[in-house]
Every structure is written in C-alpha cells, then in structure tokens.
Design an enzyme around this catalytic site. Sequence first.
Site, PDB file in Angstrom:
ATOM      1  N   SER A  57      73.777  50.661  12.734  1.00 45.64           N
ATOM      2  CA  SER A  57      73.727  51.597  13.874  1.00 45.64           C
ATOM      3  C   SER A  57      73.568  50.838  15.187  1.00 45.64           C
ATOM      4  O   SER A  57      73.351  49.612  15.193  1.00 45.64           O
ATOM      5  CB  SER A  57      72.529  52.531  13.709  1.00 45.64           C
ATOM      6  OG  SER A  57      71.333  51.774  13.886  1.00 45.64           O
ATOM      7  N   ASP A  96      78.031  52.396  12.282  1.00 48.33           N
ATOM      8  CA  ASP A  96      77.563  53.780  12.324  1.00 48.33           C
ATOM      9  C   ASP A  96      77.513  54.251  13.782  1.00 48.33           C
ATOM     10  O   ASP A  96      76.964  53.551  14.646  1.00 48.33           O
ATOM     11  CB  ASP A  96      76.150  53.803  11.698  1.00 48.33           C
ATOM     12  CG  ASP A  96      75.639  55.194  11.410  1.00 48.33           C
ATOM     13  OD1 ASP A  96      76.459  56.120  11.269  1.00 48.33           O
ATOM     14  OD2 ASP A  96      74.392  55.343  11.300  1.00 48.33           O
ATOM     15  N   HIS A  97      78.075  55.391  14.067  1.00 51.37           N
ATOM     16  CA  HIS A  97      78.057  55.981  15.420  1.00 51.37           C
ATOM     17  C   HIS A  97      78.553  55.018  16.498  1.00 51.37           C
ATOM     18  O   HIS A  97      77.862  54.791  17.513  1.00 51.37           O
ATOM     19  CB  HIS A  97      76.651  56.482  15.792  1.00 51.37           C
ATOM     20  CG  HIS A  97      76.197  57.617  14.952  1.00 51.37           C
ATOM     21  ND1 HIS A  97      76.666  58.900  15.121  1.00 51.37           N
ATOM     22  CD2 HIS A  97      75.348  57.671  13.897  1.00 51.37           C
ATOM     23  CE1 HIS A  97      76.121  59.694  14.214  1.00 51.37           C
ATOM     24  NE2 HIS A  97      75.332  58.972  13.445  1.00 51.37           N
ATOM     25  N   GLU A 148      84.462  62.126  14.308  1.00 48.17           N
ATOM     26  CA  GLU A 148      83.513  63.249  14.153  1.00 48.17           C
ATOM     27  C   GLU A 148      83.914  64.421  15.028  1.00 48.17           C
ATOM     28  O   GLU A 148      84.297  64.264  16.179  1.00 48.17           O
ATOM     29  CB  GLU A 148      82.079  62.807  14.501  1.00 48.17           C
ATOM     30  CG  GLU A 148      81.075  63.966  14.378  1.00 48.17           C
ATOM     31  CD  GLU A 148      79.607  63.545  14.352  1.00 48.17           C
ATOM     32  OE1 GLU A 148      79.326  62.343  14.274  1.00 48.17           O
ATOM     33  OE2 GLU A 148      78.753  64.452  14.401  1.00 48.17           O
ATOM     34  N   GLY A 226      73.093  62.738   8.701  1.00 46.86           N
ATOM     35  CA  GLY A 226      71.811  63.456   8.711  1.00 46.86           C
ATOM     36  C   GLY A 226      71.441  64.072   7.379  1.00 46.86           C
ATOM     37  O   GLY A 226      70.975  65.211   7.309  1.00 46.86           O
ATOM     38  N   ILE A 269      72.290  58.335   4.661  1.00 45.81           N
ATOM     39  CA  ILE A 269      70.844  58.469   4.462  1.00 45.81           C
ATOM     40  C   ILE A 269      70.130  57.279   5.095  1.00 45.81           C
ATOM     41  O   ILE A 269      70.403  56.133   4.746  1.00 45.81           O
ATOM     42  CB  ILE A 269      70.507  58.560   2.955  1.00 45.81           C
ATOM     43  CG1 ILE A 269      71.151  59.828   2.372  1.00 45.81           C
ATOM     44  CG2 ILE A 269      68.985  58.552   2.732  1.00 45.81           C
ATOM     45  CD1 ILE A 269      71.069  59.947   0.865  1.00 45.81           C
ATOM     46  N   ASP A 270      69.255  57.558   6.023  1.00 44.33           N
ATOM     47  CA  ASP A 270      68.462  56.514   6.678  1.00 44.33           C
ATOM     48  C   ASP A 270      66.977  56.897   6.681  1.00 44.33           C
ATOM     49  O   ASP A 270      66.121  56.153   6.211  1.00 44.33           O
ATOM     50  CB  ASP A 270      68.976  56.318   8.116  1.00 44.33           C
ATOM     51  CG  ASP A 270      68.315  55.158   8.826  1.00 44.33           C
ATOM     52  OD1 ASP A 270      67.495  54.454   8.197  1.00 44.33           O
ATOM     53  OD2 ASP A 270      68.593  54.934  10.019  1.00 44.33           O
TER      54      ASP A 270
HETATM   55  P1  13P Z   1      69.123  60.808   8.357  1.00 48.06           P
HETATM   56  O1  13P Z   1      68.312  60.684   9.601  1.00 48.06           O
HETATM   57  O2  13P Z   1      69.083  62.224   7.837  1.00 48.06           O
HETATM   58  O3  13P Z   1      68.738  59.836   7.317  1.00 48.06           O
HETATM   59  O4  13P Z   1      70.662  60.526   8.741  1.00 48.06           O
HETATM   60  C1  13P Z   1      71.149  59.222   8.871  1.00 48.06           C
HETATM   61  C2  13P Z   1      72.525  59.185   9.474  1.00 48.06           C
HETATM   62  O5  13P Z   1      73.232  60.153   9.582  1.00 48.06           O
HETATM   63  C3  13P Z   1      73.015  57.864   9.922  1.00 48.06           C
HETATM   64  O6  13P Z   1      74.251  57.974  10.561  1.00 48.06           O
HETATM   65  O1  G3H Z   2      72.281  57.853  13.183  1.00 39.38           O
HETATM   66  C1  G3H Z   2      71.113  57.587  13.049  1.00 39.38           C
HETATM   67  C2  G3H Z   2      70.636  56.507  12.158  1.00 39.38           C
HETATM   68  O2  G3H Z   2      69.514  56.947  11.450  1.00 39.38           O
HETATM   69  C3  G3H Z   2      70.361  55.225  12.886  1.00 39.38           C
HETATM   70  O3  G3H Z   2      69.321  55.326  13.782  1.00 39.38           O
HETATM   71  O4  G3H Z   2      69.961  54.021  15.859  1.00 39.38           O
HETATM   72  O5  G3H Z   2      67.541  54.432  15.239  1.00 39.38           O
HETATM   73  O6  G3H Z   2      68.951  52.849  13.920  1.00 39.38           O
HETATM   74  P1  G3H Z   2      68.925  54.095  14.768  1.00 39.38           P
HETATM   75 ZN    ZN Z   3      74.530  59.738  11.699  1.00 39.07          ZN
END
Ligand code: 13P
Ligand code: G3H
Ligand code: ZN
Length: 326
Positions: A57, A96-97, A148, A226, A269-270
């Site tokens: 991320s 991610d994102h 997305e 999420g 899942i994070d």
């Molecule tokens: P959670 O916060 O539900 O684990 O989601 C993680 C996520 O979507 C990372 O992109």
């Molecule tokens: O998209 C959200 C993930 O849980 C990552 O979060 O940017 O705090 O690492 P973060």
């Molecule tokens: Zn996410």
Amino acid sequence: MAVSYKDLGLVNTKEMFAKAMKGHYAIPAYNFNNMEQLQAIIQACVETESPVILQVSKGAREYANQTLLRYLAQGAVEYAKEISGGKGIPICLHLDHGPDFETCKSCIDMGFSSVMIDGSHLPYEQNIIETRKVVEYAHKFDVTVEGELGVLAGIEDDVKAEKHTYTRPEEVEDFVKRTGVDSLAIAIGTSHGAYKFKPGDDPKIRLDILAEIEKRIPGFPIVLHGSSSVPQDLVKIINENGGKLKDAIGIGEDQLRAAAKSAVCKINIDSDGRLAMTAAIRKVFNEKPEEFDPRKYLGPARTALKELYKRKNIEVLGSAGHAYDK
Ligand code: 13P
Ligand code: G3H
Ligand code: ZN
C-alpha cells in the site's frame, strides 16, 4: 534499469484469477509492511498450498520503502521454494490503491507483477482516462491491472468517505470495455479498517449488487477490498491486555465465503492481520513485562498471523489446496 517480474519468479493475476473463477474460490490478497508479516503470509500459503497476492500500500511504501519491499518479495519467492521442497507457490506482487500513473509505472518498472489504479474518487470519465493510461503501459510488460468503480466508506490512505457509494451495475460493462482492466474492485458495503459497521447496524454486504454486476460482465474477475472480519476473540485479547478497541465490527465470514464462490477472485485482508499481531504482542507485554528482545514478541505475533491466514485460506477464501491446479 527496468526489471521484469518474470525474472524474479513472480506471476501476474491472469492465470490465478482464471483458475479461481473456475474453481469457485478467491485468491488471498494480504498486505505486508515488514519481514514478519511476509514470513507469516508465505508460511501460511505454503502450508495450505494456496496461491497468494502480496500487497504493498501507500502506507507500506512510506513506512518500509518501495525498493526494499520489492526485494523482500523477491526473497519471498526463494523462501517459498525453500520451505516447500523446491515447488514454490504462485506469488503475485501487487500495488494496492495506486494513486496515479507515475506510482503505477514506478512499481511496474521495479518488478511488480500487478498494479491497482484507484480512480474511484474521480469523476467517471476521468477514472476511465487514468485507468486506461495505466493499462496501456502495464500491458506492454504483461502486468495486470485492477481498476475500481464505486467508493468504499471509511478511511483509505488519506481519503475519508463518510458513506458508501455502491458500484452502479449499469456502468461496469462500459468501464471494463473502455479501460481494458483485468479485474474490477467494487463497492458493495465492505470498508477499510476495524470499524465497518456501527452497533445496531445490519452488518450485511450487498450480495444482490454483486449478482447484478456478475450478470453484466459474466466471468470477469471481481475484487473485494475492506474484507476483514474483525474476529471478536482478537478484539477481546487486545482489550483484556490494555487495548481500547470499542465496537470494532467486520464483515461476516459467511458472506465472504458466499462472495468467494462467485466471480469474486481476490479478497483483500489487512486489518485482521493487524489485530492478530497486536493481540499477540499485547499479551506478551502484559504477561512478561521483563521481555525486551523484539523476537520474543514479534515471534508470537508472526505465529498468530500465520495461523489466522491459514484459517482464512481454508475456511473463508477456499484457496487452500489450489496452488498447483492445472
Ligand atoms: P481491511 O481493512 O478490511 O483489511 O481491507 C484491506 C484492503 O482492502 C486493502 O486494500
Ligand atoms: O487499503 C488499506 C490497506 O489496509 C493499507 O493501509 O495504507 O495504512 O498501509 P495502509
Ligand atoms: Zn483496499
């Protein structure tokens, strides 16, 4: 000099998603920021024989450095081989994102095998333009792209949305066609973090919207962000050992299981991992205040994380046993 993920032993999401779609399961997408998290993910996925997506991320890139994380992922490929008797497992390294084209390009050039361009906060046409630009670059290198549509409620990097803007099923076909993305993240009521619902809410995701989307783009890989379930036993351990997590509520695992059997091919899942680590560390700090060797609390945290991910692969995502599918 640009590096190809193929030379690092990584794979993109194409084959993973095709097999997941056919086998009615979802690929786990677990975030990592450090070595212990990565070890836990790899150990869990090797032991359950699951393919895996390692996610990096914006927060992770700021915390640990993008270059270092890429080398850790490269190390993870070798580590997986070593602990699996040489077979290894399919490992994808995913941004991610991704906030913009430049970030996606820099990850692709560095050896990532998959990127997300998150244009969900942009107006529809702008989202298409941004996403298309990333797809055109990524596909030259056989890197897969996740786009997305729709906005998740909650905090996502620095952007906070009060309410969900559910994905509009009538837009998905046009978006997928005009951008050329390989997978699509949708908003159906999941959200980031540990506070997805308020007490008294009906904690349900909109599986009806998912079904409607599937009808419009049959066989197209869908992604759920999420998707932590916020296990209440972990929240309890945290709170019993000095933590203060009030009314933390996640997505029911039964709903995720149902989603994994549909066109949902990737589940992110994070937060659950964060909870598992925090619970284990708090317990050590509380029960053994004399400990000061980080291995004495990061070790148990890593074990707790591995057990959580193994259970997710087996009971929630259904990805266990699919690493070597033909
Ligand atoms: P959670 O916060 O539900 O684990 O989601 C993680 C996520 O979507 C990372 O992109
Ligand atoms: O998209 C959200 C993930 O849980 C990552 O979060 O940017 O705090 O690492 P973060
Ligand atoms: Zn996410």
